[in-house]
Design a protein around this motif. Sequence first.
Motif, PDB file in Angstrom:
ATOM      1  N   HIS A 462       0.856  -1.184   0.000  1.00 36.92           N
ATOM      2  CA  HIS A 462       0.000   0.000   0.000  1.00 36.92           C
ATOM      3  C   HIS A 462       0.894   1.236   0.000  1.00 36.92           C
ATOM      4  O   HIS A 462       2.060   1.170   0.406  1.00 36.92           O
ATOM      5  CB  HIS A 462      -0.918  -0.021   1.227  1.00 36.92           C
ATOM      6  CG  HIS A 462      -2.043   0.978   1.172  1.00 36.92           C
ATOM      7  ND1 HIS A 462      -3.039   0.918   0.219  1.00 36.92           N
ATOM      8  CD2 HIS A 462      -2.321   2.074   1.927  1.00 36.92           C
ATOM      9  CE1 HIS A 462      -3.877   1.930   0.396  1.00 36.92           C
ATOM     10  NE2 HIS A 462      -3.462   2.640   1.419  1.00 36.92           N
ATOM     11  N   LYS A 481     -11.986 -10.685   0.166  1.00 37.18           N
ATOM     12  CA  LYS A 481     -11.588  -9.284   0.017  1.00 37.18           C
ATOM     13  C   LYS A 481     -11.058  -8.718   1.328  1.00 37.18           C
ATOM     14  O   LYS A 481     -11.464  -9.157   2.406  1.00 37.18           O
ATOM     15  CB  LYS A 481     -12.781  -8.439  -0.461  1.00 37.18           C
ATOM     16  CG  LYS A 481     -13.195  -8.761  -1.884  1.00 37.18           C
ATOM     17  CD  LYS A 481     -14.517  -8.159  -2.255  1.00 37.18           C
ATOM     18  CE  LYS A 481     -15.689  -8.952  -1.719  1.00 37.18           C
ATOM     19  NZ  LYS A 481     -15.887 -10.258  -2.352  1.00 37.18           N
ATOM     20  N   TYR A 492      -9.941   1.593   1.367  1.00 36.64           N
ATOM     21  CA  TYR A 492      -9.705   0.893   0.104  1.00 36.64           C
ATOM     22  C   TYR A 492     -10.198  -0.547   0.220  1.00 36.64           C
ATOM     23  O   TYR A 492     -10.390  -1.065   1.319  1.00 36.64           O
ATOM     24  CB  TYR A 492      -8.211   0.867  -0.246  1.00 36.64           C
ATOM     25  CG  TYR A 492      -7.612   2.217  -0.565  1.00 36.64           C
ATOM     26  CD1 TYR A 492      -7.485   2.652  -1.884  1.00 36.64           C
ATOM     27  CD2 TYR A 492      -7.159   3.054   0.441  1.00 36.64           C
ATOM     28  CE1 TYR A 492      -6.927   3.890  -2.185  1.00 36.64           C
ATOM     29  CE2 TYR A 492      -6.607   4.299   0.157  1.00 36.64           C
ATOM     30  CZ  TYR A 492      -6.494   4.705  -1.160  1.00 36.64           C
ATOM     31  OH  TYR A 492      -5.956   5.927  -1.451  1.00 36.64           O
ATOM     32  N   THR A 494      -9.345  -4.491  -1.671  1.00 42.51           N
ATOM     33  CA  THR A 494      -8.538  -5.254  -2.624  1.00 42.51           C
ATOM     34  C   THR A 494      -8.850  -6.733  -2.436  1.00 42.51           C
ATOM     35  O   THR A 494      -9.447  -7.123  -1.426  1.00 42.51           O
ATOM     36  CB  THR A 494      -7.032  -4.992  -2.436  1.00 42.51           C
ATOM     37  OG1 THR A 494      -6.299  -5.602  -3.491  1.00 42.51           O
ATOM     38  CG2 THR A 494      -6.539  -5.541  -1.104  1.00 42.51           C
ATOM     39  N   ALA A 499      -4.135  -9.599  -5.473  1.00 43.06           N
ATOM     40  CA  ALA A 499      -4.258  -8.154  -5.218  1.00 43.06           C
ATOM     41  C   ALA A 499      -3.739  -7.346  -6.402  1.00 43.06           C
ATOM     42  O   ALA A 499      -2.814  -6.545  -6.278  1.00 43.06           O
ATOM     43  CB  ALA A 499      -3.496  -7.790  -3.948  1.00 43.06           C
ATOM     44  N   THR A 502      -6.453  -2.378  -6.409  1.00 43.32           N
ATOM     45  CA  THR A 502      -6.900  -1.812  -5.132  1.00 43.32           C
ATOM     46  C   THR A 502      -7.774  -0.610  -5.461  1.00 43.32           C
ATOM     47  O   THR A 502      -7.327   0.308  -6.146  1.00 43.32           O
ATOM     48  CB  THR A 502      -5.704  -1.381  -4.266  1.00 43.32           C
ATOM     49  OG1 THR A 502      -4.886  -2.514  -4.007  1.00 43.32           O
ATOM     50  CG2 THR A 502      -6.185  -0.811  -2.936  1.00 43.32           C
TER      51      THR A 502
END
Length: 769
Positions: A462, A481, A492, A494, A499, A502
Amino acid sequence: RFSKHWQAAMRLKLTQDETPKHTSLVTAVGWYKTGKQYELLSVGDDQAIWKWNVEGTSVGKIGQCETFCTAMAWCPSMKGSDNTFALGCADGSFRLMSETGREEKKVGDAHKGAVIGLKWSWDGAAIATAGEDGLLKLWSKSGMLRSTLTQQSHAIYSVVWSPDNESIMFSCSSKIHLKSIQAGQKQAEWKAHEGVVMMLDWSFVNNTILSAGEDCRYKIWDAYGRMLFTSAPLDHVVTSIAWSPTGKHFAVGCYNALKLCDRSGWSHCRVSPDVGSVFSISWCSDGTQLACGTGGGHVIFASLADRQLSWQNMDVILDENNVITVYDIANETKEELDFRDRVTDMSLAYGALVVNTNNQCFVYQSSNLNTPHVEDLKEPPTLIVQCPHHFALVDSSGIQLINYEGRALSTIKFSGLRSEFLNHQTLSICRDVVALVDPSNPKQIRVFDVFTGRAVGNPIQHKLDIVRIALNQQGSGADRKIAILDKNKDLYITKAMQADRTEKLGTMVEAFMWNDATDMLVALIEDKLVTYLYPSVCFVDKDLLPKTLQYKTCNDAGKYAQILSFYGTNVVIRKADGSDLAMVTTPYPQLLYNHFDKGQWEHAVRLCRYVKSPELWASLAAMAINSRALDTLEIALAAIEEVDKVQFIAHVNKLPDEVLRNAELALFCKRPEEALNTLLQNKRLYRAIKMNIRLHRWNDALELALKYQTHVDTVLGYRQQYLQQMKHVETNEQFKHWATQVEVDWATVKQKIAMEKDTEQRNANGEAA
């Protein structure tokens, strides 16, 4: 008759000797661990060092100092290392001592004047000292001077380390200063109190800071210096303050008073022992009790009593005698569970009660509280996290996954795991995976398989430090998720297993929580409770996201509120003052999820027609895209007046076979690479080339045509047509070259395209037949 005793507040149960062992004020106390038992040392102005057991009984005097002691700090215990503590002294020296009271090393003249504060780093590699001379110094664990970090004009009263061991926070006069231990970094500072800042503490679990001041107030700050809470003025100067190791509570001491407060600032209880000022507070590492050094020479022991938990219609309360009472409010029943050993932690969720003592873990089902599953423990866990199928116990050896029948599933370990830094915000579990924020890198999420304990894929990266994560509980595998809240309060979402994308759900988010049985998510955003009916819409059509949100005004929640639970349609919010606010979401999305899970699209359409809610129609559209239910998708999009999308789906519906429909839907979901791969894997070369042309990927279209030696004239023809419409001339050298090599005859091109489409139709009819 059903008792209402479960409504009692958490309180402190005090234990102290009638006659103080110290003959003068107690300046410092500190817990340490020997095997599975906790013990305490205290030092005072009588220069004596006393040892105490966990029940609050003195074991005996173990030593005498040469000078007055002002501060004590235990080195964080590492596996295989001996217990060591540091003593700060009034003559400007500090000493490294063993748990038996033997002096291992004396560092003389560390400061001019008294050493007021000292603190080990969280990894035990360094020690910081602060003194009356205004100096802040950094020492190695063996007592060698590394650096002098700062020189202030006034005495430095308190010093604490940041959770990452990269910065040191200290107080001087009315200001708090934050300084990096690396040279050349900018120092931050802010005015914290009207008077002198007496004491600081920084929780490595929740990454928030406490300050106590001569202005009789205590305050809570985030790691960036933003104030989260300020107390009303107390009757006397706040002389001590300390976070619980769990990060859920903190204790505040002043003259003849000790307060227990929630992490958000509101007070659980206040006790008033007649012992003078509370100069030092130390928490036991399991967070169940604390000890205080006082001006009257007493060492007070305070244990947490009447701890409470709630889940749906069940309430659980733990009293001071290690008896847990379970109340079922719906059935008006009461059960008592008696424990021989001290209960260190407990957790209640999904109809299961997990109770830890020093030696054992008890797992109770709400349907049968008489026969628990019992597991032996090597050491008391620091954290319990539950999901509907199993639970996790976190201790120094790693994360253990255990199901509710008491069977161990796996243990998660990896290099660099500092399990004591994990909490409910940074660790989340579900049916098939475990996700955690990497304690050594707060921008990274690691995902592990529940049944093998092995890592799943690469860590998720991230852009900013992550404050909280949570896994959804519905579905499995590709449906898994992770919701992510970062330090900017941006939310957010993802995919846990893959992933690759995002997506942002919202900004200025104070708190969020997944539903216990569906994929709905609620969030507190600017005095509103926002319900995300189907957050996965981000992965299929982000334009529909705003249309799937339901808003409910929530002015009563106020700032710094937390969402405690979201089960069924019920949301419970804990306000900043400690009171709970119950809210209800609409029941219709739950019914829609039931139809979606069973594939009952006709029932889902009927429900939406009955409710006439645009948010429900938009959610149904997203569900239909996800499941490739095109007829339902067309109806739902028409209901929310997405005319262009309805036309596109009508076009997709007319395509002759499943491959083409899947490719077009992938394009609809803004996944062009997936769409092209689908076509190429199924050898639909013309369609792949035409898709590149539609996306204006001219080079890719030409490259594909040349690679497979087909439809080169088609690419060139569409390119020339495009340039004529735009009134541009060709500048691409590759297209110039092939324009001289290949003649474009539109009649031939159209004939080839017609043949391709005819072949597709015949193949589709053949499959149907």
